[in-house]
Design a protein around this motif. Sequence first.
Motif, mmCIF file in Angstrom:
data_model
loop_
_atom_site.group_PDB
_atom_site.id
_atom_site.type_symbol
_atom_site.label_atom_id
_atom_site.label_comp_id
_atom_site.label_asym_id
_atom_site.label_seq_id
_atom_site.Cartn_x
_atom_site.Cartn_y
_atom_site.Cartn_z
ATOM 1 N N LYS A 170 -1.888 4.597 -2.303
ATOM 2 C CA LYS A 170 -1.753 3.319 -2.785
ATOM 3 C C LYS A 170 -2.872 2.372 -2.009
ATOM 4 C CE LYS A 170 1.780 3.983 -5.636
ATOM 5 N NZ LYS A 170 1.467 3.894 -7.269
ATOM 6 N N PRO A 171 -3.612 1.326 -2.769
ATOM 7 C CA PRO A 171 -4.386 0.629 -1.960
ATOM 8 C C PRO A 171 -3.447 -0.338 -0.753
ATOM 9 C CG PRO A 171 -4.941 0.182 -4.129
ATOM 10 C CD PRO A 171 -3.653 1.077 -4.133
ATOM 11 N N THR A 172 -3.881 -0.218 0.399
ATOM 12 C CA THR A 172 -3.163 -0.557 1.535
ATOM 13 C C THR A 172 -3.747 -1.607 2.531
ATOM 14 O OG1 THR A 172 -2.308 1.545 1.711
ATOM 15 C CG2 THR A 172 -1.849 0.311 3.597
ATOM 16 N N ALA A 173 -2.903 -2.717 2.789
ATOM 17 C CA ALA A 173 -3.484 -3.688 3.766
ATOM 18 C C ALA A 173 -2.881 -3.234 5.184
ATOM 19 C CB ALA A 173 -3.072 -5.063 3.330
ATOM 20 N N LEU A 174 -3.725 -3.101 6.141
ATOM 21 C CA LEU A 174 -3.484 -2.791 7.260
ATOM 22 C C LEU A 174 -3.485 -4.015 8.494
ATOM 23 C CD1 LEU A 174 -2.788 -0.765 9.638
ATOM 24 C CD2 LEU A 174 -5.039 -0.152 9.905
ATOM 25 N N ILE A 175 -2.380 -4.305 9.239
ATOM 26 C CA ILE A 175 -2.367 -5.405 10.130
ATOM 27 C C ILE A 175 -2.059 -5.092 11.495
ATOM 28 C CG2 ILE A 175 -1.800 -7.643 10.478
ATOM 29 C CD1 ILE A 175 -0.889 -8.057 7.616
ATOM 30 N N PHE A 176 -3.236 -5.164 12.540
ATOM 31 C CA PHE A 176 -2.730 -4.846 13.799
ATOM 32 C C PHE A 176 -2.212 -6.000 14.634
ATOM 33 C CE2 PHE A 176 -5.740 -1.359 13.413
ATOM 34 C CZ PHE A 176 -5.367 -0.296 13.610
ATOM 35 N N VAL A 177 -1.055 -5.926 15.216
ATOM 36 C CA VAL A 177 -0.469 -7.114 16.083
ATOM 37 C C VAL A 177 0.028 -6.522 17.207
ATOM 38 C CG1 VAL A 177 0.129 -8.158 13.823
ATOM 39 C CG2 VAL A 177 1.921 -6.703 14.882
ATOM 40 N N TYR A 178 0.529 -7.384 18.151
ATOM 41 C CA TYR A 178 1.369 -7.131 19.371
ATOM 42 C C TYR A 178 2.941 -7.926 19.035
ATOM 43 C CZ TYR A 178 -0.222 -10.866 22.090
ATOM 44 O OH TYR A 178 -0.616 -12.211 22.610
ATOM 45 N N TYR A 179 3.948 -7.229 19.397
ATOM 46 C CA TYR A 179 5.296 -7.885 18.971
ATOM 47 C C TYR A 179 5.561 -8.906 19.758
ATOM 48 C CZ TYR A 179 5.098 -4.075 15.437
ATOM 49 O OH TYR A 179 4.851 -3.287 14.481
ATOM 50 N N THR A 180 5.186 -9.011 20.900
ATOM 51 C CA THR A 180 5.262 -10.241 21.638
ATOM 52 C C THR A 180 4.539 -11.492 21.620
ATOM 53 O OG1 THR A 180 4.191 -9.192 23.542
ATOM 54 C CG2 THR A 180 6.634 -8.782 23.508
ATOM 55 N N CYS A 181 3.631 -11.271 20.854
ATOM 56 C CA CYS A 181 2.853 -12.441 20.527
ATOM 57 C C CYS A 181 3.612 -13.556 19.597
ATOM 58 C CB CYS A 181 1.693 -11.895 19.432
ATOM 59 S SG CYS A 181 0.501 -13.246 18.757
ATOM 60 N N ASP B 90 2.876 -2.763 -6.309
ATOM 61 C CA ASP B 90 2.155 -1.536 -6.345
ATOM 62 C C ASP B 90 1.201 -1.094 -5.128
ATOM 63 O OD1 ASP B 90 3.013 -0.698 -8.675
ATOM 64 O OD2 ASP B 90 1.589 -1.601 -9.868
ATOM 65 N N TYR B 91 1.094 -2.258 -4.062
ATOM 66 C CA TYR B 91 0.460 -1.945 -3.062
ATOM 67 C C TYR B 91 1.115 -1.845 -1.710
ATOM 68 C CZ TYR B 91 -2.931 -4.191 -6.186
ATOM 69 O OH TYR B 91 -3.599 -4.343 -7.432
ATOM 70 N N ARG B 92 0.364 -1.323 -0.571
ATOM 71 C CA ARG B 92 1.271 -0.955 0.497
ATOM 72 C C ARG B 92 0.713 -1.956 1.821
ATOM 73 N NH1 ARG B 92 3.773 0.904 -2.699
ATOM 74 N NH2 ARG B 92 4.583 3.229 -2.965
ATOM 75 N N PHE B 93 1.706 -2.314 2.382
ATOM 76 C CA PHE B 93 1.315 -3.294 3.554
ATOM 77 C C PHE B 93 1.865 -2.539 5.137
ATOM 78 C CE2 PHE B 93 1.759 -5.892 0.008
ATOM 79 C CZ PHE B 93 0.805 -6.813 0.292
ATOM 80 N N ASN C 202 -3.594 -2.800 -12.784
ATOM 81 C CA ASN C 202 -4.301 -3.779 -12.132
ATOM 82 C C ASN C 202 -5.773 -4.053 -12.874
ATOM 83 O OD1 ASN C 202 -5.814 -1.473 -11.558
ATOM 84 N ND2 ASN C 202 -6.524 -2.371 -9.507
ATOM 85 N N ILE C 203 -5.582 -3.904 -14.207
ATOM 86 C CA ILE C 203 -6.994 -4.098 -15.040
ATOM 87 C C ILE C 203 -7.386 -5.491 -15.062
ATOM 88 C CG2 ILE C 203 -5.670 -4.441 -17.040
ATOM 89 C CD1 ILE C 203 -9.007 -2.161 -16.698
ATOM 90 N N ILE C 204 -6.308 -6.578 -15.108
ATOM 91 C CA ILE C 204 -6.567 -7.791 -14.956
ATOM 92 C C ILE C 204 -7.367 -8.357 -13.632
ATOM 93 C CG2 ILE C 204 -5.591 -10.033 -14.933
ATOM 94 C CD1 ILE C 204 -3.370 -9.053 -16.842
ATOM 95 N N ASP C 205 -6.860 -7.863 -12.454
ATOM 96 C CA ASP C 205 -7.547 -8.244 -11.188
ATOM 97 C C ASP C 205 -8.625 -7.400 -11.128
ATOM 98 O OD1 ASP C 205 -5.199 -9.340 -10.484
ATOM 99 O OD2 ASP C 205 -4.270 -7.644 -9.523
ATOM 100 N N LEU C 206 -9.303 -6.385 -11.796
ATOM 101 C CA LEU C 206 -10.371 -5.912 -11.855
ATOM 102 C C LEU C 206 -11.367 -6.553 -12.367
ATOM 103 C CD1 LEU C 206 -9.526 -2.088 -12.026
ATOM 104 C CD2 LEU C 206 -10.412 -3.146 -9.987
ATOM 105 N N ALA C 207 -10.731 -7.188 -13.660
ATOM 106 C CA ALA C 207 -11.656 -8.020 -14.394
ATOM 107 C C ALA C 207 -12.029 -9.359 -13.848
ATOM 108 C CB ALA C 207 -10.831 -8.547 -15.754
ATOM 109 N N LEU C 208 -10.959 -9.772 -13.162
ATOM 110 C CA LEU C 208 -11.003 -11.243 -12.276
ATOM 111 C C LEU C 208 -12.100 -10.863 -11.282
ATOM 112 C CD1 LEU C 208 -10.081 -14.118 -12.083
ATOM 113 C CD2 LEU C 208 -8.188 -13.103 -10.368
ATOM 114 N N LEU C 209 -11.897 -9.732 -10.590
ATOM 115 C CA LEU C 209 -12.879 -9.407 -9.505
ATOM 116 C C LEU C 209 -14.278 -9.219 -9.958
ATOM 117 C CD1 LEU C 209 -13.268 -8.428 -6.511
ATOM 118 C CD2 LEU C 209 -13.134 -6.082 -7.586
ATOM 119 N N ALA C 210 -14.569 -9.232 -11.276
ATOM 120 C CA ALA C 210 -15.950 -9.287 -11.765
ATOM 121 C C ALA C 210 -16.512 -10.494 -11.626
ATOM 122 C CB ALA C 210 -16.207 -8.878 -13.176
#
Length: 255
Positions: A62-73, A94-97, A202-210
Motif C-alpha cells: 500500500k502507499p505509505t507515509a513514513l514519519i521519523f520522530v523522537y518520542y521525547t520531543c 487504504d493507505y498506511r502511516f 483512488n481513481i478520483i485522486d489520480l484525476a485530481l492529481l492531473a
Amino acid sequence: MRLLLLLLLPLFVMAYRLSDYGEQDVSVVKIQEELFLGKEIPDAKVLTLNGTKRLKEFMDGKPTALIFVYYTCETACPLTVNNVLKASKSGFADYRFVVLSFDERDSLETLKAFIDKNFGGRVPENWLVGLLSKEDIKRLTEATGYKFYYVPRDKIFIHTSAIIFISPSGKITRYLYGAFPTERDLRLAFADAQKEKPTLSNIIDLALLACYRYDHARSKYVLDPLVIFALLGVSLVVLTFSLGIYYKTRKEVLR
C-alpha cells in the motif's frame, strides 16, 4: 545600578541561549531529494507495544507515509503526527502511516507516553508506531536521506520535519515538509505514490492529481498553470459562442 544588572541578568542569559540555539546549522539536515527519489527503502523490524512487526509486511503493498520522530520531543514531532492524524481522518483507510523513532534511547516507556498523548492510547489500524534497533535506524535514515543531530546542552535533536511517501513497491516518491500538512496535499502525495499501481478506489485522486503539480519551493501541491490557462481558454470559447447565439437570437426577434 547593581540591582538593575541583577534584574537584567536572566534576560541576557535567555538571549544568549536563544541566539546560540539559532546558530545551530540546520542546513546539514536538509534532504538531498534528487539522490533518493525512486530508491527502494529496506525492510526493518519494528518494536511496538503489541510486539514486533516487519515494516514491509505492515505496508502490504500500500502507499505509505513514513514519519521519523523522537518520542521525547515536545514540539515539531508531536505537532506533525497530530496534524497528519487529523488531516487523514476520512478517506485514507487504504493507505498506511508509519511513525518511527530515530532516537536509539527511546524505549517502550517513551513510546507508550507518546501514543497516550497523541493517539489517546489507541493507534488506528492503518498506523504503525514503534521503535527501531540502532542498526535499522541507520539503514532506514540513510536510505531515505533523513538526517539529524543531537544538541547535548539543550537535550534536543535538530532534524527535518518531513513526511516521506513510499510507493506500493517500496520506492520513495515524494517528500512533504513542515508540521502542517493539508488533507489535499496528503491525498495528492498518496495519489503520486499510487501511480505505479492505480486502483479503482483512488481513481478520483489520480484525476485530481492531473490538475496539480508539486511546488518544491513551497512543499505543497498547487494548481497547474496549464490547467488554469486551459480553463480560461475553454471559458472564453464558451462565452464567445454564447454571446454569438444571444445576439443572433436577439437580431431575429427584432426583425
